[in-house]
Design an enzyme around this catalytic site. Structure first.
Site, PDB file in Angstrom:
ATOM      1  N   LYS A  90       0.852  -1.197   0.000  1.00  0.00           N
ATOM      2  CA  LYS A  90       0.000   0.000   0.000  1.00  0.00           C
ATOM      3  C   LYS A  90       0.878   1.233   0.000  1.00  0.00           C
ATOM      4  O   LYS A  90       2.041   1.219   0.429  1.00  0.00           O
ATOM      5  CB  LYS A  90      -0.948   0.007   1.203  1.00  0.00           C
ATOM      6  CG  LYS A  90      -0.288   0.102   2.587  1.00  0.00           C
ATOM      7  CD  LYS A  90       0.066   1.518   3.036  1.00  0.00           C
ATOM      8  CE  LYS A  90       0.869   1.512   4.328  1.00  0.00           C
ATOM      9  NZ  LYS A  90       1.505   2.797   4.644  1.00  0.00           N
ATOM     10  N   PRO A 132       9.690  -4.466  -0.252  1.00  0.00           N
ATOM     11  CA  PRO A 132      10.828  -4.229   0.644  1.00  0.00           C
ATOM     12  C   PRO A 132      10.406  -4.262   2.119  1.00  0.00           C
ATOM     13  O   PRO A 132       9.280  -3.885   2.462  1.00  0.00           O
ATOM     14  CB  PRO A 132      11.307  -2.830   0.245  1.00  0.00           C
ATOM     15  CG  PRO A 132      10.786  -2.603  -1.127  1.00  0.00           C
ATOM     16  CD  PRO A 132       9.501  -3.369  -1.218  1.00  0.00           C
ATOM     17  N   VAL A 133      11.327  -4.718   2.968  1.00  0.00           N
ATOM     18  CA  VAL A 133      11.057  -4.836   4.399  1.00  0.00           C
ATOM     19  C   VAL A 133      11.291  -3.488   5.080  1.00  0.00           C
ATOM     20  O   VAL A 133      12.205  -2.747   4.723  1.00  0.00           O
ATOM     21  CB  VAL A 133      11.975  -5.925   5.017  1.00  0.00           C
ATOM     22  CG1 VAL A 133      11.771  -6.033   6.520  1.00  0.00           C
ATOM     23  CG2 VAL A 133      11.719  -7.264   4.334  1.00  0.00           C
ATOM     24  N   ALA A 134      10.436  -3.173   6.084  1.00  0.00           N
ATOM     25  CA  ALA A 134      10.563  -1.922   6.861  1.00  0.00           C
ATOM     26  C   ALA A 134      10.650  -0.714   5.937  1.00  0.00           C
ATOM     27  O   ALA A 134      11.551   0.114   6.033  1.00  0.00           O
ATOM     28  CB  ALA A 134      11.785  -1.983   7.786  1.00  0.00           C
ATOM     29  N   ALA A 135       9.676  -0.623   5.038  1.00  0.00           N
ATOM     30  CA  ALA A 135       9.748   0.381   3.965  1.00  0.00           C
ATOM     31  C   ALA A 135       8.609   1.388   3.985  1.00  0.00           C
ATOM     32  O   ALA A 135       8.588   2.305   3.173  1.00  0.00           O
ATOM     33  CB  ALA A 135       9.764  -0.335   2.613  1.00  0.00           C
ATOM     34  N   LEU A 156       5.502   0.403   3.364  1.00  0.00           N
ATOM     35  CA  LEU A 156       4.582  -0.115   2.336  1.00  0.00           C
ATOM     36  C   LEU A 156       3.679  -1.227   2.865  1.00  0.00           C
ATOM     37  O   LEU A 156       2.967  -1.873   2.099  1.00  0.00           O
ATOM     38  CB  LEU A 156       5.391  -0.634   1.143  1.00  0.00           C
ATOM     39  CG  LEU A 156       6.278   0.405   0.436  1.00  0.00           C
ATOM     40  CD1 LEU A 156       7.156  -0.262  -0.617  1.00  0.00           C
ATOM     41  CD2 LEU A 156       5.422   1.504  -0.211  1.00  0.00           C
ATOM     42  N   ALA A 157       3.712  -1.457   4.180  1.00  0.00           N
ATOM     43  CA  ALA A 157       2.824  -2.424   4.853  1.00  0.00           C
ATOM     44  C   ALA A 157       3.027  -3.861   4.396  1.00  0.00           C
ATOM     45  O   ALA A 157       2.081  -4.644   4.363  1.00  0.00           O
ATOM     46  CB  ALA A 157       1.358  -2.015   4.696  1.00  0.00           C
ATOM     47  N   GLY A 158       4.268  -4.220   4.058  1.00  0.00           N
ATOM     48  CA  GLY A 158       4.526  -5.592   3.616  1.00  0.00           C
ATOM     49  C   GLY A 158       4.141  -6.633   4.648  1.00  0.00           C
ATOM     50  O   GLY A 158       3.437  -7.602   4.350  1.00  0.00           O
ATOM     51  N   SER A 210       2.117  -6.262   7.234  1.00  0.00           N
ATOM     52  CA  SER A 210       0.667  -6.191   7.473  1.00  0.00           C
ATOM     53  C   SER A 210      -0.110  -6.873   6.355  1.00  0.00           C
ATOM     54  O   SER A 210      -1.106  -7.559   6.596  1.00  0.00           O
ATOM     55  CB  SER A 210       0.216  -4.732   7.589  1.00  0.00           C
ATOM     56  OG  SER A 210       0.799  -4.112   8.716  1.00  0.00           O
ATOM     57  N   ASP A 257      -2.309  -1.457  10.307  1.00  0.00           N
ATOM     58  CA  ASP A 257      -2.574  -1.458   8.865  1.00  0.00           C
ATOM     59  C   ASP A 257      -3.237  -2.757   8.370  1.00  0.00           C
ATOM     60  O   ASP A 257      -3.605  -2.838   7.200  1.00  0.00           O
ATOM     61  CB  ASP A 257      -1.271  -1.262   8.077  1.00  0.00           C
ATOM     62  CG  ASP A 257      -0.753   0.162   8.142  1.00  0.00           C
ATOM     63  OD1 ASP A 257      -1.563   1.071   8.421  1.00  0.00           O
ATOM     64  OD2 ASP A 257       0.450   0.372   7.921  1.00  0.00           O
TER      65      ASP A 257
END
Length: 288
Positions: free
Chosen positions: A9, A93-96, A98-100, A102, A135
Site C-alpha cells: 500500500k 521491501p522490508v521496513a519500507a 509499504l505495509a509488507g 501487514s 494497517d
C-alpha cells in the site's frame, strides 16, 4: 496448498491528529494498493504447528512475524487443531512504509479463512486484523480507503485515477516508533484529507496530485537525509506528485504519462538500489 496475493500500500495522505490515552496516535489517512506484491502460500500441516518460511532473511520466522500472529489468532479463536506452513515470497521491501508485513498477515487471514472453511465475513476478518497491527484491517479489504482511529476504522473510497507509481526505497530501515516519537504535533502542516476524498470521488488526477501529504515526512527527512535527496530527484525527473509513504523511507511518485516512466525509473536507479514501476490496483478484495 493455497495461494494469496499480498499487495503493498501507499499513503496518499497521512495525518496524525493527537495522541490517545491508550498510547496510540489518532490518525486520518488515505491508502491505496499498488501492484507490487508478496506471494503467500499456505500448506495444511497435521502437527498443529505454525511454521514460517520467508525468502528474505530479515523477515522473522517466529511470533514476531505478523502472519504467524494471524494464524495463531484464528487457531485459538476457532479451536483449530490443524497446523499450517506459511511461505512468504517477498517482493515488497522490508521496513519500507509499504505495509509488507501487514499485507502478509491480511493475506494469511484471508487464506486461512478459505483453507479452514471458517466463513468469516470481511468486516469481522478486518476486526481480527486490528488485533495484530494498525494497517492489517485495511490490507484485509485492500482497495482504496480512508482509515481513522489508529488505522482500523475503514471507509471505502473510489479507485484512484489511472496512473503509474514509481517506488524508490533507499538502503536504510526506519523505525516507525522512532518517527512517531520525534513527531511534534504543534508544528505540523496537516494534509487536506477532505480535498483528497473529493479528488478521488471526482476521478480528478490533478486534484489528487495536489492533495498528497504526510505529516511524518519531515520527521523522517530530518533523521534520514537520503529521503530528501530521493524526493528531490524524483521531482526533478518529472513525477507529477512525490510523497513518502507511511513512516518511510520509501518515496513514491505518481506519473500519468507512461512515456515519462523510463526516464524517472532509470534516473532513480543511480541513487537508489530498490526502484519499482508499478500500477495502482485500488480495487477491494471481496470476501462476502
Amino acid at each position: 496448498m493455497l495461494y494469496e496475493k499480498a499487495p503493498a500500500k501507499i499513503n496518499l495522505t497521512l495525518d496524525v491528529l493527537h495522541k490517545r490515552p491508550d498510547g496510540f496516535h489518532e490518525v486520518e489517512m488515505i491508502m491505496t494498493t499498488v501492484d507490487l506484491a508478496d506471494r503467500v502460500w499456505l500448506r495444511p500441516m497435521n502437527d498443529g504447528k505454525i511454521t514460517i518460511k520467508a525468502s528474505e532473511r530479515f523477515v522473522p520466522n517466529d511470533r514476531k512475524n505478523l502472519a504467524y500472529q494471524a494464524a495463531e489468532l484464528l487457531q485459538k479463536r476457532y479451536g483449530i487443531t490443524e497446523g499450517v506452513e506459511i511461505t512468504l515470497e517477498k517482493s515488497i521491501p522490508v521496513a519500507a512504509g509499504l505495509a509488507g508485513g501487514s499485507s502478509d498477515a491480511a493475506a494469511t487471514l484471508r487464506g486461512l479463512n478459505r483453507l479452514w472453511n471458517l466463513q468469516i465475513g470481511a468486516d469481522e476478518l478486518a476486526a481480527f486484523g486490528a488485533k495484530i497491527g494498525s494497517d492489517v484491517s485495511f490490507c484485509v479489504h485492500g482497495g482504496t480507503a480512508l482509515a481513522t482511529g489508529r488505522g482500523e476504522k475503514i471507509k471505502h473510497l473510489p479507485v484512484p485515477p489511472n496512473c503509474w507509481v514509481i517506488l524508490a526505497k533507499p538502503a536504510i530501515s526506519v523505525s516507525t516508533g522512532d518517527i512517531y516519537g520525534n513527531l511534534d504535533l504543534s508544528a505540523v502542516t496537516h494534509p487536506n484529507t477532505a480535498e483528497m476524498v473529493k479528488a478521488l470521488e471526482a476521478g480528478d488526477y490533478e486534484a489528487m496530485c495536489k492533495s498528497v501529504g504526510n505529516v511524518l515526512e519531515p520527521v523522517t527527512m530530518d533523521l534520514h537525509p537520503q529521503v530528501v535527496v530521493l524526493k528531490e530527484q524524483m521531482q526533478k525527473f518529472g513525477a507529477d506528485a512525490v510523497l513518502m509513504s507511511g513512516s518511510g523511507p520509501t518515496v513514491f511518485g505518481l506519473v500519468k504519462h507512461e512515456s515519462r516512466v523510463p526516464r524517472i525509473y532509470n534516473g532513480l536507479k543511480g541513487f537508489c538500489p530498490e526502484v519499482y514501476a508499478v500500477r495502482m490496483i485500488g480495487e477491494r478484495n471481496f470476501l462476502d
